[in-house]
Design a protein around this motif. Structure first.
Motif, PDB file in Angstrom:
ATOM      1  N   PHE A   1       0.785  -1.316  -0.095  1.00  0.00           N
ATOM      2  CA  PHE A   1       0.058  -0.075   0.062  1.00  0.00           C
ATOM      3  C   PHE A   1       0.747   1.202   0.000  1.00  0.00           C
ATOM      4  CE2 PHE A   1      -2.143   3.238   2.599  1.00  0.00           C
ATOM      5  CZ  PHE A   1      -3.039   3.705   1.622  1.00  0.00           C
ATOM      6  N   ALA A   2       1.806   1.193   0.833  1.00  0.00           N
ATOM      7  CA  ALA A   2       2.888   2.571   0.969  1.00  0.00           C
ATOM      8  C   ALA A   2       3.539   2.681  -0.330  1.00  0.00           C
ATOM      9  CB  ALA A   2       3.888   2.275   1.859  1.00  0.00           C
TER      10      ALA A   2
ATOM     11  N   ARG B   1      -4.996   2.472  -7.775  1.00  0.00           N
ATOM     12  CA  ARG B   1      -6.102   1.877  -6.617  1.00  0.00           C
ATOM     13  C   ARG B   1      -6.382   0.322  -6.877  1.00  0.00           C
ATOM     14  NH1 ARG B   1     -10.796   6.208  -6.333  1.00  0.00           N
ATOM     15  NH2 ARG B   1     -11.519   4.837  -4.892  1.00  0.00           N
TER      16      ARG B   1
ATOM     17  N   VAL C   1      10.016   0.656   3.636  1.00  0.00           N
ATOM     18  CA  VAL C   1       8.909   1.861   4.078  1.00  0.00           C
ATOM     19  C   VAL C   1       9.181   2.924   3.125  1.00  0.00           C
ATOM     20  CG1 VAL C   1       8.418   0.726   6.594  1.00  0.00           C
ATOM     21  CG2 VAL C   1      10.266   2.447   6.050  1.00  0.00           C
ATOM     22  N   LEU C   2       8.138   3.809   3.486  1.00  0.00           N
ATOM     23  CA  LEU C   2       8.456   5.191   2.446  1.00  0.00           C
ATOM     24  C   LEU C   2       9.656   5.893   2.661  1.00  0.00           C
ATOM     25  CD1 LEU C   2       5.097   6.983   2.652  1.00  0.00           C
ATOM     26  CD2 LEU C   2       6.084   5.914   0.857  1.00  0.00           C
TER      27      LEU C   2
ATOM     28  N   ASN D   1     -13.717  11.793  -0.190  1.00  0.00           N
ATOM     29  CA  ASN D   1     -12.633  11.139   0.481  1.00  0.00           C
ATOM     30  C   ASN D   1     -11.341  11.805  -0.240  1.00  0.00           C
ATOM     31  OD1 ASN D   1     -12.386  10.245  -2.198  1.00  0.00           O
ATOM     32  ND2 ASN D   1     -13.452   8.159  -1.867  1.00  0.00           N
TER      33      ASN D   1
ATOM     34  N   TYR E   1      -9.635  10.519  -2.438  1.00  0.00           N
ATOM     35  CA  TYR E   1      -9.478  10.576  -3.979  1.00  0.00           C
ATOM     36  C   TYR E   1     -10.256  11.809  -4.426  1.00  0.00           C
ATOM     37  CZ  TYR E   1      -7.488   5.886  -3.325  1.00  0.00           C
ATOM     38  OH  TYR E   1      -6.766   4.831  -2.830  1.00  0.00           O
TER      39      TYR E   1
ATOM     40  N   GLU F   1     -13.506  11.952  -4.292  1.00  0.00           N
ATOM     41  CA  GLU F   1     -14.940  11.722  -4.633  1.00  0.00           C
ATOM     42  C   GLU F   1     -15.858  11.811  -3.551  1.00  0.00           C
ATOM     43  OE1 GLU F   1     -13.371   7.641  -7.049  1.00  0.00           O
ATOM     44  OE2 GLU F   1     -13.977   7.505  -4.987  1.00  0.00           O
TER      45      GLU F   1
ATOM     46  N   PHE G   1      -4.796   2.340   8.883  1.00  0.00           N
ATOM     47  CA  PHE G   1      -4.315   3.437   8.138  1.00  0.00           C
ATOM     48  C   PHE G   1      -4.563   3.230   6.631  1.00  0.00           C
ATOM     49  CE2 PHE G   1      -1.129   4.331  11.748  1.00  0.00           C
ATOM     50  CZ  PHE G   1      -2.041   5.360  12.386  1.00  0.00           C
ATOM     51  N   LYS G   2      -4.361   1.861   6.281  1.00  0.00           N
ATOM     52  CA  LYS G   2      -4.619   1.630   4.849  1.00  0.00           C
ATOM     53  C   LYS G   2      -6.145   2.069   4.566  1.00  0.00           C
ATOM     54  CE  LYS G   2      -3.971  -2.451   1.743  1.00  0.00           C
ATOM     55  NZ  LYS G   2      -3.580  -3.801   2.024  1.00  0.00           N
TER      56      LYS G   2
ATOM     57  N   ASN H   1      -6.433   5.519   3.953  1.00  0.00           N
ATOM     58  CA  ASN H   1      -5.680   5.916   2.725  1.00  0.00           C
ATOM     59  C   ASN H   1      -4.585   7.059   3.393  1.00  0.00           C
ATOM     60  OD1 ASN H   1      -4.930   6.039   0.367  1.00  0.00           O
ATOM     61  ND2 ASN H   1      -6.700   7.334  -0.455  1.00  0.00           N
ATOM     62  N   ASN H   2      -3.826   6.662   4.028  1.00  0.00           N
ATOM     63  CA  ASN H   2      -2.785   7.488   4.763  1.00  0.00           C
ATOM     64  C   ASN H   2      -1.388   6.785   4.458  1.00  0.00           C
ATOM     65  OD1 ASN H   2      -0.924   9.089   6.023  1.00  0.00           O
ATOM     66  ND2 ASN H   2      -2.558  10.134   7.063  1.00  0.00           N
ATOM     67  N   LYS H   3      -0.944   7.382   3.483  1.00  0.00           N
ATOM     68  CA  LYS H   3       0.491   6.204   3.145  1.00  0.00           C
ATOM     69  C   LYS H   3       1.581   6.542   4.208  1.00  0.00           C
ATOM     70  CE  LYS H   3       0.306   5.211  -1.786  1.00  0.00           C
ATOM     71  NZ  LYS H   3      -1.258   4.844  -1.864  1.00  0.00           N
TER      72      LYS H   3
ATOM     73  N   TYR I   1       0.753   4.901   7.455  1.00  0.00           N
ATOM     74  CA  TYR I   1       0.821   3.371   7.232  1.00  0.00           C
ATOM     75  C   TYR I   1       2.089   2.940   7.316  1.00  0.00           C
ATOM     76  CZ  TYR I   1       1.067  -0.886   4.566  1.00  0.00           C
ATOM     77  OH  TYR I   1       1.019  -2.185   3.927  1.00  0.00           O
ATOM     78  N   SER I   2       2.960   3.907   6.404  1.00  0.00           N
ATOM     79  CA  SER I   2       4.509   3.320   6.321  1.00  0.00           C
ATOM     80  C   SER I   2       5.133   3.560   7.674  1.00  0.00           C
ATOM     81  CB  SER I   2       5.213   4.437   5.658  1.00  0.00           C
ATOM     82  OG  SER I   2       6.562   4.035   5.308  1.00  0.00           O
TER      83      SER I   2
ATOM     84  N   LYS J   1       4.154   0.379   9.858  1.00  0.00           N
ATOM     85  CA  LYS J   1       4.736  -0.646   8.626  1.00  0.00           C
ATOM     86  C   LYS J   1       6.083  -0.863   9.406  1.00  0.00           C
ATOM     87  CE  LYS J   1       5.886  -2.561   4.342  1.00  0.00           C
ATOM     88  NZ  LYS J   1       6.272  -1.930   2.985  1.00  0.00           N
ATOM     89  N   LYS J   2       6.880   0.409   9.559  1.00  0.00           N
ATOM     90  CA  LYS J   2       8.186   0.329  10.134  1.00  0.00           C
ATOM     91  C   LYS J   2       8.403  -0.082  11.441  1.00  0.00           C
ATOM     92  CE  LYS J   2      12.437   3.274  10.219  1.00  0.00           C
ATOM     93  NZ  LYS J   2      12.730   4.794  10.139  1.00  0.00           N
TER      94      LYS J   2
ATOM     95  N   ARG K   1       7.969  -3.985  11.435  1.00  0.00           N
ATOM     96  CA  ARG K   1       8.971  -4.719  10.927  1.00  0.00           C
ATOM     97  C   ARG K   1      10.076  -4.543  11.911  1.00  0.00           C
ATOM     98  NH1 ARG K   1      12.061  -1.605   6.010  1.00  0.00           N
ATOM     99  NH2 ARG K   1      12.586  -0.485   7.764  1.00  0.00           N
TER     100      ARG K   1
END
Lengths: 214, 517
Positions: free
Chosen positions: A60-61, A66, A132-133, B52, B54, B56, B450-451, B454-456, B459-460, B463-464, B467
């Motif tokens: 996703f990152a 989409r 990651v990003l 949203n 996007y 939309e 977070f996914k 829709n916030n990258k 989310y990242s 994810k870090k 990990r």
């Protein structure tokens, strides 16, 4: 010693050799007639599938697309169609430039040259799961290396297949790009014209139907 | 009477067919009686929506619904006529500036009439207002922008004018320019901030004695490609032609409002540029609100570049802005009749309101204010004040956002979860839930939310963290994998020739098989 082994090398081994020795490889490929359209088709099919997988399951990152709006026909348009148009355009211009490649040869070496890019597409999907990003530079690095590699392969492939010198090859690439635009324009034109013709026929048939049913 | 009762009893007792009929009748009557009630309850004049990430438009429950209206007849003082401004003071008194009737109507926080001021006297003489369009009140003193009289008046609750401000004397304003104050606010040290028609250098800042201080929060001119082209053509034009061209002046503020910390919120009706229509100016005149595009998402708005009036009907024109006591910002859009609710980070929380003729819809809005939890909107076409009250959903959003913004992510989890249940499309709810999981160390759940939000970036981050946690817990396993891979590569390099031979054998066998066939 190597020279002799080229003749015995299997078709798939040529692909491996070409990746690391583009100019030699493509020359021997043409000389020994070991170009395999089947392998090329497999590469293209893999490219298409990898692109779909990339849009579907890149982490996703990193996913620019989409997944819920995935349309495999659009993916085909942006990958396979572009490739075929490029091959067609290049084949047209090979006559201008005194190139010696046939349509099948261009198709085959073109697909061969895309190999690093195809691999990088799936590699990107796998690596995106671990990064990651902040580490996006790593992924971009892989992409850039693969891209440059493919471009070098394309230049080598065209030069050796058409038996041109380097300057002519570059000119041919530029002409090919212009040709692609022209072809796409013509396709759009024909498409819209056909739409009009179809609408015309449909309308006429409706008129006739009304005429006889009233 | 007794006979009648007996008869009735007889008929009830004997005639079973009659009994069934009565029963059916009763049921039907009950349904008919309940129906309009449910109808009223279920009927909402509009469907809420949000955008949203996007861009939309997605449906959402209504965060605010009209709870009622307030008009002159209800207060027993005759209809309002084009109410131009409303104001709520610190004690929650509501001041309605009844522009068309040149009067001020004051109600308490329960909307009961307190006072009507329709007679104004200055130095013992009558000094009526003429189309006043802005009002401000502080400590029992009223400040009114008396537009057509070209003055700002200061008066008490009985209409005795103690002071009037005329056009400030300054070199910055041309002499023949008429001063027509439209809106005004006064800060805690009695400095006046006045928006005046045809002064678009900024908000006129005036001290207590009427001395001009500066143009506050001057808008910058947005130089577009068209303007550059204009500049080019100007070199060849005659002076008359240049005079005909629209001047490149900054878009003027339409309204302003001041909070208890002397921050000034402004609204701008910029129809060609859809960024920073709402601002929060600090005492230096700098915008401290996160720069954002307010109002409807620009892709939905019809392009309004060249054909001016007809096309940009849908572009937002913010006519007023207000901030409630919890810091939520409400921008009122005149063109769509919608109210856009934002938090202090310029994130759109809810959209409500609509143009129309039902109760709760607007004809032509002029002003917005907040009174405790209520949002009041003045409508100068229908001559009413509409009172909006937050729904359960709206209150939950307020609660959750407040907790979220003060960093109480874990406490905000409960309201966010409820909001998610009410509105699956609400991305902020997912981000709130994700933040809470993140704080509790549940990184996979945080990633998941977070996914969905829709916030990258967030989310990242999750994810870090995930990990790192995995690496810590299964460090041995990872190290082992790496060692095995290295060993395999080393072996492959060392025995590459043998592997090659073996591969050849395998291939040859295959070839033989082929040959045999």
């Amino acid at each position: 010693m190597k020279r002799q082994s080229f003749a015995q090398m299997s078709k798939i081994n040529y692909l491996g050799y070409i990746l690391l020795h583009p100019w030699d490889g493509f020359q021997e490929l043409k000389y020994n007639k070991k170009a395999s359209p089947a392998i090329a088709t497999v590469i293209l099919a893999l490219w298409y599938f990898f692109e779909i997988i990339s849009r579907q399951s890149t982490d996703f990152a990193f996913n620019q697309f989409r997944p819920e709006t995935l349309d495999i026909f659009k993916v085909a348009l942006s990958t396979l169609l572009i490739f075929f148009v490029a091959v067609l355009s290049n084949w047209c211009f090979s006559t201008f430039m005194d190139g010696n490649g046939s349509l099948a040869e261009i198709y085959t070496v073109g697909a061969y040259a895309l190999t690093p890019m195809v691999v990088s597409v799936i590699l990107n999907v796998i690596l995106s799961k671990f990064f990651v990003l902040e580490e996006a530079a790593m992924l971009n690095g892989v992409q850039i290396v693969a891209g440059i590699w493919s471009i070098v392969l394309i230049l080598a492939a065209l030069q050796e297949t058409h038996e041109l010198n380097f300057g002519q090859t570059v000119a041919m690439v530029l002409l090919t790009l212009v040709g692609m635009l022209a072809i796409l324009f013509l396709v759009m034109l024909v498409y819209s014209l056909f739409q009009q013709v179809v609408m015309f026929v449909v309308n006429i048939s409706y008129e006739i139907m009304y005429r006889f049913t009233m | 009477m007794q006979v009648l009762k007996n008869n009735l009893n007889q008929s009830w007792g004997c005639n079973t067919g009659m009994k069934i009929k009565t029963f059916i009748l009763t049921v039907v009557m009950a349904i008919v009686m309940i129906m309009p009630m449910t109808g009223v309850l279920a009927k909402e004049p509009y469907q809420g929506h949000v955008y949203n990430s996007y861009g939309e438009r997605v449906a959402a429950p209504n965060a605010f619904l009209p709870a009622g209206i307030l008009n002159g007849t209800m207060l027993g003082i005759g209809q309002f006529y084009k109410p131009g401004d409303i104001f709520v003071d610190k004690d929650n008194n509501l001041y309605i500036l009844d522009t068309g009737n040149n009067r001020v109507v004051i109600t308490d926080e329960n909307y009961n009439l307190v006072k009507v001021i329709d007679k104004f006297t200055f130095n013992g003489e009558d000094s009526p207002l003429k189309e006043p369009s802005g009002i401000f009140a502080k400590n029992g003193t009223l400040y009114i922008a008396d537009r057509l009289n070209e003055r700002v008046v200061v008066c008490d609750m009985d209409g005795n004018i103690s002071k009037e401000y005329r056009k400030p004397v300054t070199d910055y304003l041309e002499e023949n320019l008429t001063f027509s104050p439209r809106k005004l606010v006064v800060n805690s040290i009695d400095t006046l901030y006045i928006i005046s028609d045809n002064i678009n250098e900024g908000i006129v800042e005036m001290d207590e004695d009427g001395n001009f201080e500066s143009f506050f929060g001057a808008e910058t001119v947005q130089l577009s490609a068209e303007d550059v082209a204009d500049l080019f053509w100007r070199r060849f034009f005659t002076e008359e032609q240049i005079a005909q061209m629209a001047s490149m002046s900054p878009a003027a503020y339409t309204n302003l409002m001041i909070d208890e910390h002397d921050f000034i919120y402004t609204a701008t009706s910029l129809e060609t540029n859809t960024v920073d229509q709402l601002k929060k100016l600090n005492p230096n005149g700098n915008n401290v609100l996160t720069s954002a595009s307010f109002g409807d998402v620009s892709s939905e708005v019809t392009s309004s570049s060249s054909n001016s009036s007809s096309n940009n009907k849908d572009a937002n024109a913010f006519i007023d802005v207000t901030v409630d006591n919890e810091g939520f910002i409400y921008g009122l859009d005149r063109n769509s009749g919608k109210i856009f609710m934002y938090n202090q980070r310029s994130e759109n929380l809810a959209i409500f309101g609509k143009l129309g003729s039902e109760i709760g819809c607007f004809g032509d809005v002029s002003a917005i204010e907040s009174l405790k939890d209520d949002i009041l909107v003045a409508d100068q076409a229908n001559d009413v004040i509409t009172i909006f009250r937050p729904t359960t959903y709206g209150s939950l959003i307020k609660k959750a956002v407040n907790l979220h913004e003060t960093g109480n992510y874990e406490e905000a989890l409960q309201p966010w979860t409820t909001i998610k249940g009410l509105n699956n499309n609400y991305e902020m709810a997912y981000i709130g839930i994700g933040r809470a999981h993140m704080l509790m160390g549940e990184y996979p759940e945080a990633m998941y939310n977070f996914k969905l939000g829709n916030n990258k970036e967030l989310y990242s981050v999750a994810k870090k963290a995930n990990r790192t946690q995995n690496l810590r817990e299964h460090f041995g396993l990872y190290i082992l994998t790496v060692i095995v891979i290295i060993v395999l590569i080393w072996l492959a390099v060392k025995y590459r020739e043998q592997i090659g031979e073996w591969l050849k054998k395998v291939l040859k066998i295959k070839k033989r098989e082929k040959g045999a066939k």
